[in-house]
Design a protein around this motif. Structure first.
Motif, mmCIF file in Angstrom:
data_model
loop_
_atom_site.group_PDB
_atom_site.id
_atom_site.type_symbol
_atom_site.label_atom_id
_atom_site.label_comp_id
_atom_site.label_asym_id
_atom_site.label_seq_id
_atom_site.Cartn_x
_atom_site.Cartn_y
_atom_site.Cartn_z
ATOM 1 N N ALA A 14 8.030 43.164 32.306
ATOM 2 C CA ALA A 14 9.235 43.958 32.027
ATOM 3 C C ALA A 14 10.266 43.120 31.291
ATOM 4 N N GLN A 15 10.443 41.870 31.683
ATOM 5 C CA GLN A 15 11.385 40.976 31.005
ATOM 6 C C GLN A 15 10.931 40.712 29.566
ATOM 7 N N ALA A 16 9.630 40.503 29.399
ATOM 8 C CA ALA A 16 9.095 40.265 28.057
ATOM 9 C C ALA A 16 9.324 41.484 27.162
ATOM 10 N N ILE A 17 9.120 42.671 27.706
ATOM 11 C CA ILE A 17 9.343 43.903 26.937
ATOM 12 C C ILE A 17 10.805 44.019 26.542
ATOM 13 N N LYS A 18 11.708 43.739 27.475
ATOM 14 C CA LYS A 18 13.145 43.787 27.162
ATOM 15 C C LYS A 18 13.492 42.770 26.088
ATOM 16 N N MET A 19 12.933 41.579 26.192
ATOM 17 C CA MET A 19 13.218 40.537 25.210
ATOM 18 C C MET A 19 12.690 40.958 23.837
ATOM 19 N N ILE A 20 11.502 41.515 23.793
ATOM 20 C CA ILE A 20 10.930 41.970 22.525
ATOM 21 C C ILE A 20 11.791 43.067 21.917
ATOM 22 N N GLN A 21 12.264 44.007 22.739
ATOM 23 C CA GLN A 21 13.129 45.077 22.239
ATOM 24 C C GLN A 21 14.438 44.502 21.704
ATOM 25 N N ALA A 22 15.012 43.541 22.429
ATOM 26 C CA ALA A 22 16.262 42.916 21.972
ATOM 27 C C ALA A 22 16.031 42.164 20.665
ATOM 28 N N LEU A 23 14.898 41.477 20.577
ATOM 29 C CA LEU A 23 14.585 40.739 19.350
ATOM 30 C C LEU A 23 14.352 41.684 18.173
ATOM 31 N N LYS A 24 13.752 42.843 18.434
ATOM 32 C CA LYS A 24 13.563 43.833 17.368
ATOM 33 C C LYS A 24 14.907 44.331 16.853
ATOM 34 N N VAL A 25 15.832 44.597 17.771
ATOM 35 C CA VAL A 25 17.171 45.057 17.382
ATOM 36 C C VAL A 25 17.878 43.959 16.576
ATOM 37 N N GLU A 26 17.797 42.732 17.071
ATOM 38 C CA GLU A 26 18.435 41.608 16.377
ATOM 39 C C GLU A 26 17.803 41.401 15.001
ATOM 40 N N ASN A 27 16.484 41.509 14.944
ATOM 41 C CA ASN A 27 15.782 41.350 13.677
ATOM 42 C C ASN A 27 16.228 42.411 12.673
ATOM 43 N N GLU A 28 16.343 43.641 13.117
ATOM 44 C CA GLU A 28 16.789 44.723 12.228
ATOM 45 C C GLU A 28 18.216 44.475 11.737
ATOM 46 N N GLU A 29 19.083 44.018 12.617
ATOM 47 C CA GLU A 29 20.462 43.702 12.223
ATOM 48 C C GLU A 29 20.478 42.566 11.199
ATOM 49 N N LEU A 30 19.673 41.554 11.439
ATOM 50 C CA LEU A 30 19.601 40.434 10.491
ATOM 51 C C LEU A 30 19.056 40.900 9.142
ATOM 52 N N ARG A 31 18.095 41.814 9.155
ATOM 53 C CA ARG A 31 17.571 42.354 7.893
ATOM 54 C C ARG A 31 18.658 43.123 7.135
ATOM 55 N N ARG A 32 19.436 43.919 7.869
ATOM 56 C CA ARG A 32 20.532 44.664 7.214
ATOM 57 C C ARG A 32 21.554 43.692 6.630
ATOM 58 N N ARG A 33 21.892 42.659 7.392
ATOM 59 C CA ARG A 33 22.861 41.672 6.898
ATOM 60 C C ARG A 33 22.319 40.930 5.681
ATOM 61 N N LEU A 34 21.027 40.609 5.703
ATOM 62 C CA LEU A 34 20.400 39.937 4.567
ATOM 63 C C LEU A 34 20.433 40.832 3.330
ATOM 64 N N GLU A 35 20.087 42.094 3.496
ATOM 65 C CA GLU A 35 20.120 43.034 2.366
ATOM 66 C C GLU A 35 21.530 43.154 1.799
ATOM 67 N N ALA A 36 22.522 43.218 2.684
ATOM 68 C CA ALA A 36 23.917 43.306 2.227
ATOM 69 C C ALA A 36 24.301 42.032 1.476
ATOM 70 N N ALA A 37 23.899 40.883 1.997
ATOM 71 C CA ALA A 37 24.218 39.612 1.331
ATOM 72 C C ALA A 37 23.525 39.526 -0.025
ATOM 73 N N GLU A 38 22.286 39.976 -0.089
ATOM 74 C CA GLU A 38 21.573 39.962 -1.371
ATOM 75 C C GLU A 38 22.218 40.910 -2.370
ATOM 76 N N ALA A 39 22.687 42.050 -1.898
ATOM 77 C CA ALA A 39 23.374 42.999 -2.785
ATOM 78 C C ALA A 39 24.665 42.382 -3.320
ATOM 79 N N ARG A 40 25.415 41.714 -2.431
ATOM 80 C CA ARG A 40 26.646 41.039 -2.883
ATOM 81 C C ARG A 40 26.322 39.936 -3.880
#
Length: 93
Positions: A14-40
């Motif tokens: 259960a902890q591993a699943i929560k960590m994976i879900q949190a990492l997926k959310v963080e990864n998606e946020e980092l991807r959005r930030r990267l795309e925004a930085a690349e656009a700038r």
């Protein structure tokens, strides 16, 4: 295996699943930030390219102006020489 070991394993899963879900959310946020930085970055590169083009144009006009001023000075010098010669001729007569 006794039930307690299964419960510990279940908790770890259960902890591993929560960590994976949190990492997926963080990864998606980092991807959005990267795309925004690349656009700038692309936008800034386009601005830089426009500024460089304008600089080239300004440098070209500055060179043309300098050449014009040189020609003007040469003409002024020749006219002054001719006027001086005319004055010499007038003084002789």
């Amino acid at each position: 295996m006794d039930i307690q070991r299964f419960e510990v394993l279940e908790e770890k899963i259960a902890q591993a699943i929560k960590m994976i879900q949190a990492l997926k959310v963080e990864n998606e946020e980092l991807r959005r930030r990267l795309e925004a930085a690349e656009a700038r970055q692309r936008e800034k590169e386009e601005e830089l390219q426009a500024v460089r083009a304008e600089l080239g144009s300004v440098q070209h006009r500055a060179e043309e102006s300098r050449q014009f001023q040189e020609r003007e000075e040469k003409i002024r010098s020749k006219v002054e020489e001719m006027l001086a010669k005319l004055e010499e001729l007038q003084l002789q007569f």
